[in-house]
Design a protein around this motif. Sequence first.
Motif, PDB file in Angstrom:
ATOM      1  N   PRO A   1       0.977  -1.264  -0.124  1.00 45.14           N
ATOM      2  CA  PRO A   1      -0.045  -0.229   0.095  1.00 45.14           C
ATOM      3  C   PRO A   1       0.883   1.210   0.035  1.00 45.14           C
ATOM      4  O   PRO A   1       2.140   1.225   0.345  1.00 45.14           O
ATOM      5  CB  PRO A   1      -0.643  -0.248   1.286  1.00 45.14           C
ATOM      6  CG  PRO A   1       0.019  -1.134   2.169  1.00 45.14           C
ATOM      7  CD  PRO A   1       0.779  -1.897   1.265  1.00 45.14           C
ATOM      8  N   PRO A   2       0.335   2.149  -0.614  1.00 48.11           N
ATOM      9  CA  PRO A   2       1.083   3.646  -0.700  1.00 48.11           C
ATOM     10  C   PRO A   2       1.412   4.035   0.906  1.00 48.11           C
ATOM     11  O   PRO A   2       0.566   3.756   1.853  1.00 48.11           O
ATOM     12  CB  PRO A   2       0.194   4.463  -1.076  1.00 48.11           C
ATOM     13  CG  PRO A   2      -1.121   3.957  -0.874  1.00 48.11           C
ATOM     14  CD  PRO A   2      -1.084   2.669  -0.999  1.00 48.11           C
TER      15      PRO A   2
ATOM     16  N   ASN B   1      -2.062  -4.110   8.592  1.00 51.43           N
ATOM     17  CA  ASN B   1      -2.986  -4.928   9.250  1.00 51.43           C
ATOM     18  C   ASN B   1      -3.814  -5.677   7.943  1.00 51.43           C
ATOM     19  O   ASN B   1      -3.842  -7.149   7.822  1.00 51.43           O
ATOM     20  CB  ASN B   1      -3.845  -4.364   9.929  1.00 51.43           C
ATOM     21  CG  ASN B   1      -4.221  -5.238  11.084  1.00 51.43           C
ATOM     22  OD1 ASN B   1      -3.544  -6.159  11.579  1.00 51.43           O
ATOM     23  ND2 ASN B   1      -5.435  -4.792  11.690  1.00 51.43           N
ATOM     24  N   ARG B   2      -4.154  -4.805   7.121  1.00 49.68           N
ATOM     25  CA  ARG B   2      -4.973  -5.439   5.861  1.00 49.68           C
ATOM     26  C   ARG B   2      -4.014  -6.059   4.936  1.00 49.68           C
ATOM     27  O   ARG B   2      -4.303  -7.234   4.553  1.00 49.68           O
ATOM     28  CB  ARG B   2      -5.882  -4.416   5.137  1.00 49.68           C
ATOM     29  CG  ARG B   2      -6.642  -3.633   5.800  1.00 49.68           C
ATOM     30  CD  ARG B   2      -7.508  -2.567   4.961  1.00 49.68           C
ATOM     31  NE  ARG B   2      -6.723  -1.391   4.789  1.00 49.68           N
ATOM     32  CZ  ARG B   2      -6.430  -0.565   5.453  1.00 49.68           C
ATOM     33  NH1 ARG B   2      -6.864  -0.372   6.631  1.00 49.68           N
ATOM     34  NH2 ARG B   2      -5.674   0.650   5.081  1.00 49.68           N
TER      35      ARG B   2
ATOM     36  N   ILE C   1      -0.477   5.216  12.795  1.00 41.40           N
ATOM     37  CA  ILE C   1      -1.697   4.565  12.868  1.00 41.40           C
ATOM     38  C   ILE C   1      -2.212   4.195  11.453  1.00 41.40           C
ATOM     39  O   ILE C   1      -2.443   2.950  11.116  1.00 41.40           O
ATOM     40  CB  ILE C   1      -2.844   5.342  13.624  1.00 41.40           C
ATOM     41  CG1 ILE C   1      -2.481   5.445  15.037  1.00 41.40           C
ATOM     42  CG2 ILE C   1      -3.952   4.752  13.462  1.00 41.40           C
ATOM     43  CD1 ILE C   1      -3.296   6.296  16.129  1.00 41.40           C
ATOM     44  N   ALA C   2      -2.190   5.122  10.534  1.00 43.92           N
ATOM     45  CA  ALA C   2      -2.709   4.776   9.178  1.00 43.92           C
ATOM     46  C   ALA C   2      -1.715   3.642   8.730  1.00 43.92           C
ATOM     47  O   ALA C   2      -2.086   2.730   7.918  1.00 43.92           O
ATOM     48  CB  ALA C   2      -2.475   5.940   8.406  1.00 43.92           C
ATOM     49  N   LEU C   3      -0.394   3.479   8.867  1.00 42.06           N
ATOM     50  CA  LEU C   3       0.575   2.500   8.457  1.00 42.06           C
ATOM     51  C   LEU C   3       0.477   1.268   8.867  1.00 42.06           C
ATOM     52  O   LEU C   3       0.197   0.332   8.276  1.00 42.06           O
ATOM     53  CB  LEU C   3       1.904   2.963   8.434  1.00 42.06           C
ATOM     54  CG  LEU C   3       3.268   1.972   8.015  1.00 42.06           C
ATOM     55  CD1 LEU C   3       3.106   2.126   6.698  1.00 42.06           C
ATOM     56  CD2 LEU C   3       4.314   2.614   9.009  1.00 42.06           C
TER      57      LEU C   3
ATOM     58  N   VAL D   1      14.059   1.619   1.519  1.00 45.92           N
ATOM     59  CA  VAL D   1      14.080   2.452   2.786  1.00 45.92           C
ATOM     60  C   VAL D   1      12.294   2.085   3.028  1.00 45.92           C
ATOM     61  O   VAL D   1      11.602   2.326   2.226  1.00 45.92           O
ATOM     62  CB  VAL D   1      14.131   3.943   2.454  1.00 45.92           C
ATOM     63  CG1 VAL D   1      13.573   4.667   3.569  1.00 45.92           C
ATOM     64  CG2 VAL D   1      15.545   4.143   2.013  1.00 45.92           C
ATOM     65  N   THR D   2      12.368   1.549   4.373  1.00 47.38           N
ATOM     66  CA  THR D   2      11.361   0.998   4.899  1.00 47.38           C
ATOM     67  C   THR D   2      10.018   2.303   5.124  1.00 47.38           C
ATOM     68  O   THR D   2      10.467   3.321   5.171  1.00 47.38           O
ATOM     69  CB  THR D   2      11.246   0.185   6.089  1.00 47.38           C
ATOM     70  OG1 THR D   2      11.908   0.975   6.967  1.00 47.38           O
ATOM     71  CG2 THR D   2      11.948  -0.995   5.837  1.00 47.38           C
ATOM     72  N   SER D   3       8.691   2.051   4.904  1.00 54.36           N
ATOM     73  CA  SER D   3       7.571   2.932   5.195  1.00 54.36           C
ATOM     74  C   SER D   3       7.820   3.651   6.529  1.00 54.36           C
ATOM     75  O   SER D   3       7.539   4.895   6.677  1.00 54.36           O
ATOM     76  CB  SER D   3       6.320   2.164   5.164  1.00 54.36           C
ATOM     77  OG  SER D   3       6.164   1.806   3.904  1.00 54.36           O
TER      78      SER D   3
END
Length: 194
Positions: free
Chosen positions: A68-69, A88-89, A81-83, A125-127
Amino acid sequence: MRRRGQELEDALLEAAYAELTEGGLAAFTLDRVATRAQTSRPVLYRRWPNREELVIAAIRHHDDRNRPPIPDTGSLRGDLIALLKGANRHRMQLITPVLAQLSGYFLETGRTPAELRRELIGERVTSDLTIIRRAIDRGEIDPARITPRVAALPFDLFRHELLMTQAAVPDEVIEEIVDHIALPIMTGTIPPPR
């Protein structure tokens, strides 16, 4: 029409991932992947010298294609939280078919889950690091507070919860990880009352 280059490699990796998730590592062979991809074993061996490297490449390919973006909500809290909710999904789709299949991989190769994770991430580079860099740029956190372990903490706690329960992490647990553990350590602020 003969496939070449990236089109061929994508087809090979998609076939490998499908073989891994459907049959597991015990049934995963280069012959089966070649048959599914409608090619030959030498085509696979020219790219991956053994099945372990093909397994890693297939998982990385699937993960990269379905990533995901990176959220950009304008705040460290909102981004974390959004990440984690996005992970999670996304991770539940990845973990369910693959995790159970990888126990044989660890036995066969002697690698640990941490080593596999490093191989899957590679130089990317990780999110979470992107989000932390943005927060530093916005002045939300002092970079001196962010060690590699602190940067990894929210995802490490999330991953632990996911692996221990093998179920989606409830939103309230994600918020607790962020509000009561990650943000206080990253920012030095006192968590809000519960």
